[in-house]
Design an enzyme around this catalytic site. Structure first.
Site, mmCIF file in Angstrom:
data_model
loop_
_atom_site.group_PDB
_atom_site.id
_atom_site.type_symbol
_atom_site.label_atom_id
_atom_site.label_comp_id
_atom_site.label_asym_id
_atom_site.label_seq_id
_atom_site.Cartn_x
_atom_site.Cartn_y
_atom_site.Cartn_z
ATOM 1 N N HIS A 194 9.581 52.387 20.068
ATOM 2 C CA HIS A 194 8.630 53.032 21.323
ATOM 3 C C HIS A 194 7.607 51.749 21.204
ATOM 4 O O HIS A 194 7.572 50.881 20.650
ATOM 5 C CB HIS A 194 8.105 54.155 20.580
ATOM 6 C CG HIS A 194 8.754 55.207 20.280
ATOM 7 N ND1 HIS A 194 9.233 56.099 21.466
ATOM 8 C CD2 HIS A 194 9.282 56.080 19.429
ATOM 9 C CE1 HIS A 194 10.046 56.885 20.906
ATOM 10 N NE2 HIS A 194 9.948 57.142 19.566
ATOM 11 N N CYS B 279 8.886 51.476 25.970
ATOM 12 C CA CYS B 279 8.001 51.691 27.184
ATOM 13 C C CYS B 279 6.860 50.683 26.985
ATOM 14 O O CYS B 279 6.431 50.239 26.123
ATOM 15 C CB CYS B 279 7.720 53.036 27.168
ATOM 16 S SG CYS B 279 8.837 54.240 27.714
#
Length: 406
Positions: free
Chosen positions: A247, A296
């Protein structure tokens, strides 16, 4: 030797007549449920073992059995389907499929590589309808370069190409970090295991020994990169890859302990370049350093303030030996700032999938910047999910050809 799922699949396919095997291949290509199989990839397969590999690579080992049983039943080979079901269930390897309208379905793509706090994670699930886009195809083998091509391009480009050491003498290293399991259970990156498998296979095919680390905190990622930068093998290498999958947010990669109560468990992206730059990794000076980040990027927009202070005095300096602090890097990030990066729960991320697909097909003849452009065009053609990869901090001075196989 104990049989594997692949062995059972091969046995089932071997039980089919030539005519039924043709029907099986045709039905496989006609499936409208994602992930789909390209007809061209099926038609070129001559052996049932190759077909079993394709099924496993496309659907994962766990789902390949159920897709196979579905197709066998559809073409009237009910006994073969029942035998496959009995063998795999007695083996304990095959889970129950998700069934919808009498067809096996794969979970939809999800967005789980952002810095969305765990309690909000459920709002970030994509709802793309099945069959509406062309997913990455990672089943093809890496095409090797020909010696004739290498010799020709070296004659034509000469000093414009980064030197490639002889395969027998070099010691190429790549670092692969993959964070899958997080303290917050709903931050688990389902499908990331497939990315790891695909990326490791590609890197090894390109001639790199892969150093793998999984489920690291921000500090542990920093230490892993620092340790990797100090490896003595780099002195006998001509390049390196560093691949990090987790992430993330705009300028940082999240560690596995990240959360509302631990917001500082991150690896600043700057640290990657700092550990591998000329000062801290002299063994890689003048050698290509490829950074790939699947995560992301959220947070601030792209505005930046520029200081109008007095410039440094560069005149009347004495000549000395020096190197640019940051040089010979090229990076590809899975998305542009402030956007999300999409990943399928079974088949992995679009970024790694498209990258592996492009490299397998064209690394034998194109330099790395052209390969990255092809990955970007692949996202442009994809269209359904709005994600665009981007190059960042590129300081390559020459063309970098990988020459797979040579």
């Amino acid at each position: 030797m104990e049989k594997t799922i692949k062995d059972y699949l091969v046995d089932a396919l071997d039980d089919l007549s030539s005519e039924n095997l043709k029907k099986f291949k045709s039905k496989l290509c006609d499936r409208k449920v994602e992930p789909r199989v390209r007809r061209g990839n099926v038609e070129k397969l001559d052996y049932t073992m190759e077909l079993a590999d394709l099924l496993i690579n496309t659907f994962t080992t766990r789902s390949a059995v159920h897709v196979t049983m579905e197709i066998l039943t559809a073409i009237g080979c009910n006994q073969v389907a029942e035998d496959l079901k009995r063998d795999t269930e007695s083996d304990g390897s095959a889970p129950q499929p998700q069934v919808q309208n009498n067809s096996v379905t794969a979970p939809q793509p999800e967005v789980q590589d952002s810095a969305v706090p765990a309690p909000q994670r459920s709002a970030a699930v994509a709802t793309t309808p099945p069959g509406s886009y062309d997913q990455p195809d990672t089943s093809a083998a890496l095409i090797p370069s020909s010696l004739e091509f290498k010799q020709a391009i070296l004659r034509e480009q000469g000093q414009k190409i980064y030197p490639v050491l002889d395969k027998a003498a070099r010691k190429r290293l790549a670092l692969l970090i993959n964070n899958v399991e997080f303290d917050h259970e709903d931050m688990k990156r389902n499908g990331a295991q497939r990315d790891e498998e695909n990326m490791e296979k590609l890197l090894r095919g390109l001639g790199y020994d892969v150093v793998k680390r999984t489920n690291l905190s921000g500090q542990e990622m920093d230490e892993a990169i620092k340790s990797f930068a100090g490896r003595k093998e780099h002195a006998e290498s001509d390049s390196t890859f560093v691949v990090i999958m987790s992430h993330g947010k705009r300028d940082a990669i999240l560690g596995v302990h990240y959360g509302v109560n631990n917001p500082n468990d991150v690896l600043p992206v700057d640290s990657i370049y700092s550990h591998l730059n000329s000062e801290n990794c002299p063994a890689l000076i003048n050698k290509p350093k490829v950074i790939l980040i699947q995560a992301c990027r959220g947070g601030e927009n792209g505005k930046v303030w520029v200081a109008d202070s007095e410039p440094d005095q560069l005149w009347n300096m004495e000549s000395d030996v020096w190197e640019h602090k940051e040089k010979d890097f090229i990076s590809l990030l899975s998305c542009t700032p402030d956007t999300k990066s999409y990943r399928h729960k079974l088949n992995g991320s679009l970024f790694i999938g498209f990258l592996v697909e492009v490299f397998n097909a064209n690394a034998n003849k194109d330099d790395i910047e052209e390969l990255f452009r092809q990955v970007m065009r692949r996202f442009e053609e994809f269209g359904m999910l709005k994600q665009m990869v981007c190059k960042d901090r590129t300081t390559l001075l020459k063309l970098f050809y990988l020459f797979p196989g040579l």
